[in-house]
Every structure is written in C-alpha cells, then in structure tokens.
Write a protein that holds these residues in place. Structure first.
Motif, short mmCIF file in Angstrom:
data_model
loop_
_atom_site.label_atom_id
_atom_site.label_comp_id
_atom_site.label_asym_id
_atom_site.label_seq_id
_atom_site.Cartn_x
_atom_site.Cartn_y
_atom_site.Cartn_z
N ALA A 176 0.85 -1.19 0.00
CA ALA A 176 0.00 0.00 0.00
C ALA A 176 0.88 1.23 0.00
O ALA A 176 2.00 1.21 0.52
N ALA A 177 0.39 2.30 -0.60
CA ALA A 177 1.16 3.55 -0.65
C ALA A 177 0.19 4.72 -0.74
O ALA A 177 -0.92 4.58 -1.27
N ASN A 178 0.61 5.87 -0.22
CA ASN A 178 -0.27 7.04 -0.28
C ASN A 178 0.10 7.94 -1.46
O ASN A 178 1.01 7.63 -2.25
N ARG A 179 -0.58 9.07 -1.56
CA ARG A 179 -0.37 9.95 -2.71
C ARG A 179 1.01 10.60 -2.69
O ARG A 179 1.54 11.00 -3.73
N GLY A 180 1.61 10.72 -1.50
CA GLY A 180 2.96 11.26 -1.44
C GLY A 180 3.95 10.37 -2.17
O GLY A 180 4.85 10.84 -2.89
#
Length: 279
Positions: free
Chosen positions: A131-135
C-alpha cells in the motif's frame, strides 16, 4: 490500498526436516550466544542445551518457544523449530486480503493516508509494496509501468536505473544505506527471497557521476539530523528522512513481516513545497 495476497511458504518445513538440534545451534551461533548464556536466559542448563543440539534430548514445546524468544528467532522460523521438534506450527500465515485482517488493513490505510502530503508506504518482508499514499505516488511520477506492475518492489523502484535512482541527488549514500539495511536483515533471518533481491539490486549499475562524494546537505543549510533521501521532483530537490515501524509481538507471520515506512521532510523548503501540492 493495494493488497498483495501472501500465502504459506514451504521453506520452513524443508528446514524442519533436519531436526531441531542443527537449527537451534545455527540460530544460537548466528546470534553469537554461548550455550551457557542461552541456558541462563531461558532458565535452563548448558547441559540441556547441549543435549538438544546433539539430539540426545527432545525439548518441550514450551522450551522451544522460550529458546526461540531469547534468540529473537523470526516468527516464520519459530514454526520451523517447532516442526523440527515434532510439534505443530504455532503461528499462522494469513493472506493479507483475508477478512480476518480487515481491521489491520483499514488501520494501515488510515495511517498512511493521514500522513499525506508526506510519503508513506507499507511493505512486506521482501519489500513488496502492499500500500502507498499519494505522497509516494508523487515521487513515482514518470517511473515506467514495468516497474510498477504487477507488484512493485520498493528496493527495485528506488535503485533501478529506470526507477528513482537517476533522480536521487545523494545516490551513493542512499544506496549504501539501503544495501546495509538489507544485509542486516539477511544476517538476522533466513530468506532466500530477500537474498535474491539483494543480489539483484546490488548489481544495478551506478553512474560514475552519481552524487554522493560530498556532504549530503547543501552548503549554508542547517545540517540534517539523519541521512536524508535527497530526490529531485519537478526541478526541485526534496529532502526526507525515513522511519520504519513494525508491529509489537505479532502472532501471525504475515503481520510479523509488515513494515510501515514514513518519510519526514528534512527541511522547511520540502515542507512548504509538499503543502502547496495539496493546498
């Protein structure tokens, strides 16, 4: 959140066929602990530890778990020790997309989203990005699709010549940091997948003109408090320091091997720029 299903591995069962003696001795020597020191930690005797290692004594299930705890044996390998001693595995390996882990997945997703606009991601024991965020998405802009699918790997994305490596302004230092991190992990656990990944990314070419021969921080700035990742984005050089969080006392192999990495801005300019992206 991107979910990559994980399932049981046969490697631990293969190692269990050797018997607990050689496995226990290998872990003790890996941790550089004498039989006497281990015995004192585990409330046993050096003679009993010796008998277990030579096959003259079969430890109880409780003793196996106690020895594994004091040798800091990874959860996956504790199952191998139990199998080798003739006991059933204690720790399950639940696929991350299993409904039983819904609360865990939701919690990790809220955590990394709440960290925006700063980058954050979740990886497993071999650095597969779960999983990864928009950053993180912002940093990966322009990276070839071949490195992003089907399951991106954080080490490969960072060090591959077509990944982030050309944009990292202190590539030699950051590469050295990542390889040393992987070396420490390999020394502490048995992972064929991690070793194969290390050999792959360590073999990636490093441009002769890659930055990294001088100070990490630009002249005139306050020195960084930890080795930064200095990476170019849209004509600017952003600076981050990273931290890695894991779960305390995990009772599941999948959970034990999860890590949440967050990237904290290392200077005011990076903070200001990231907030302009979401302002």
């Amino acid at each position: 959140m991107t979910i990559v299903a994980t399932g049981p591995s046969s490697a631990a069962a293969d190692r269990a066929g050797r018997g607990i003696g050689p496995l226990l001795r290998a872990w003790r020597e890996r941790r550089r602990v004498s039989q006497l020191e281990l015995a004192l930690r585990a409330d046993s005797s050096a003679r009993h530890i010796s008998f277990i290692e030579t096959g003259r004594s079969r430890p109880s299930e409780e003793m196996v778990l106690r020895l594994a705890e004091h040798l800091d044996v990874p959860v996956r390998e504790r199952n191998a020790l139990l199998l080798a001693a003739g006991y059933a595995p204690r720790y399950p390996e639940t696929a991350l997309d299993n409904p039983a882990l819904d609360a865990l997945r939701d919690g990790m997703e809220r955590l990394i989203q709440g960290y925006e606009p700063y980058p954050a991601l979740v990886v497993d024991g071999t650095y597969t990005v779960l999983a990864a965020n928009r950053g993180i998405g912002m940093l990966l802009e322009g990276v070839p699709e071949s490195l992003l699918t089907p399951a991106p790997n954080a080490m490969r994305l960072t060090l591959h010549p077509q990944g982030l490596a050309p944009r990292i302004r202190n590539l030699r230092e950051w590469r050295g940091h990542l390889l040393a991190q992987m070396e420490r992990q390999i020394a502490l656990q048995r992972s064929d997948g991690l070793r194969a990944l290390y050999e792959e990314v360590a073999g990636y070419p490093v441009p002769e003109d890659a930055a990294g021969t001088g100070p990490a921080e630009p002249a005139g700035r306050v020195p960084y408090f930890a080795l930064p990742l200095r990476i170019e984005h849209a004509g600017r050089t952003l600076s981050f320091v990273s931290s890695i969080a894991t779960f305390n006392t995990p009772m599941d192999i999948t959970v034990a091997e999860l890590a949440i990495e967050t990237f904290l801005p290392a200077d005011p300019a990076t903070v200001k720029y990231l907030h302009t992206l979401v302002g």
